[in-house]
Scaffold this active site. Structure first.
Site, PDB file in Angstrom:
ATOM      1  N   THR A 120      64.232  46.837  49.477  1.00 15.27           N
ATOM      2  CA  THR A 120      64.210  48.063  49.244  1.00 15.27           C
ATOM      3  C   THR A 120      63.877  48.203  47.839  1.00 15.27           C
ATOM      4  O   THR A 120      64.395  47.255  46.950  1.00 15.27           O
ATOM      5  CB  THR A 120      65.427  48.752  49.496  1.00 15.27           C
ATOM      6  OG1 THR A 120      65.769  48.688  51.076  1.00 15.27           O
ATOM      7  CG2 THR A 120      65.692  50.014  48.919  1.00 15.27           C
ATOM      8  N   PHE A 151      64.308  50.355  44.451  1.00 13.35           N
ATOM      9  CA  PHE A 151      65.308  51.018  43.708  1.00 13.35           C
ATOM     10  C   PHE A 151      64.545  51.358  42.328  1.00 13.35           C
ATOM     11  O   PHE A 151      63.879  50.800  41.735  1.00 13.35           O
ATOM     12  CB  PHE A 151      66.714  50.622  43.484  1.00 13.35           C
ATOM     13  CG  PHE A 151      67.347  50.186  44.649  1.00 13.35           C
ATOM     14  CD1 PHE A 151      68.124  51.196  45.329  1.00 13.35           C
ATOM     15  CD2 PHE A 151      67.144  49.087  45.244  1.00 13.35           C
ATOM     16  CE1 PHE A 151      68.859  50.947  46.608  1.00 13.35           C
ATOM     17  CE2 PHE A 151      67.912  48.817  46.627  1.00 13.35           C
ATOM     18  CZ  PHE A 151      68.678  49.521  46.937  1.00 13.35           C
TER      19      PHE A 151
END
Length: 244
Positions: free
Chosen positions: A137, A139
């Site tokens: 992921t 960020f």
């Protein structure tokens, strides 16, 4: 999170923006566009999920699994092998673990990170349940514009920018913009379109640009400005190249 950052400009925020399996988090793109915050950096994190429940619970005791919709999507293959588990979307992964622990909810499990499970005293029934082990992921690090200069790299260290704009509903509008960016040797690492509510067949484009020369990037933006509208720079920062 946005409300807390708006209320206290001294705080920094971190927001998930895209995942290698589930794709872009479109709602977060919109939250960022509407906010006054600016991107000062990014971080890529390897994501691994566990199935956790109250101590003493077994898999066959469970009837429901709670987590953020993205986490449930990332563990879809595992959860499909257990059709008796009803998937219920929640605000976030750690919050699901916290809710089960604090309210002593038996028969429920959370899909969350190992740290969250251990923090709230849950027992890990299975680890590494994500479908793809190359699950990352990205960020974004967010700051109030007043304090952003403290955390933002120098201009000669910048090599990435996130922008948003709209285009007229005319033939070749996007192609013209891309041609100009290519001329200035600006790379598009991501382009995401979203329909504009109330304006049929018009779209808002969220674009990540990478470059080796900040000066060339500025020239490119100046060159495309006459072709676009509703332009906003969401942030200029240094790209994260490490994935672990």
């Amino acid at each position: 999170m946005m409300e807390k950052l708006d209320a206290d400009p001294s705080l920094l925020g971190i927001m998930a923006i895209e995942n290698t399996i589930a794709g872009a988090l479109l709602q977060n793109h919109e939250l960022l566009r509407r906010s006054s915050l600016t991107i000062v950096g990014e971080h890529k994190m390897r994501i691994s999920h566990v199935l956790a429940a109250l101590p003493g619970q077994k898999l066959e005791d469970l009837v429901e699994v709670n987590s953020h919709p993205m986490a449930l999507m990332q563990c879809e293959q595992y959860l499909r092998r257990h059709p008796g588990l009803k998937m219920i979307e929640a605000f976030d992964t750690a919050g699901s673990a916290c809710n089960i622990a604090r309210n002593n909810i038996r028969g429920h499990a959370a899909v969350c990170g190992r740290y969250a499970a251990e923090l709230y005293g849950l027992e890990i029934l299975e680890a590494g349940i994500e479908t793809n082990k190359r699950n990352f992921t990205r960020f974004l690090l967010l700051a109030d514009p007043l304090v952003a200069p403290e955390f933002k790299p120098r201009a000669d260290e910048l090599d990435k920018a996130s922008i948003v704009f709209t285009l007229p509903h005319s033939q070749g509008a996007l192609s013209k913009v891309l041609t100009i960016l290519s001329f200035y040797e600006i790379n598009l690492s991501k382009i995401q379109s979203m329909p504009i509510i109330g304006r049929e067949w018009e779209y808002r484009f969220y674009v990540d640009l990478t470059f080796t020369s900040y000066a060339r990037y500025v020239q490119a933006i100046d060159a495309v400005r006459p072709l676009i509208s509703d332009f906003k720079t969401l942030g200029e920062y240094r790209q994260c190249k490490n994935e672990y």
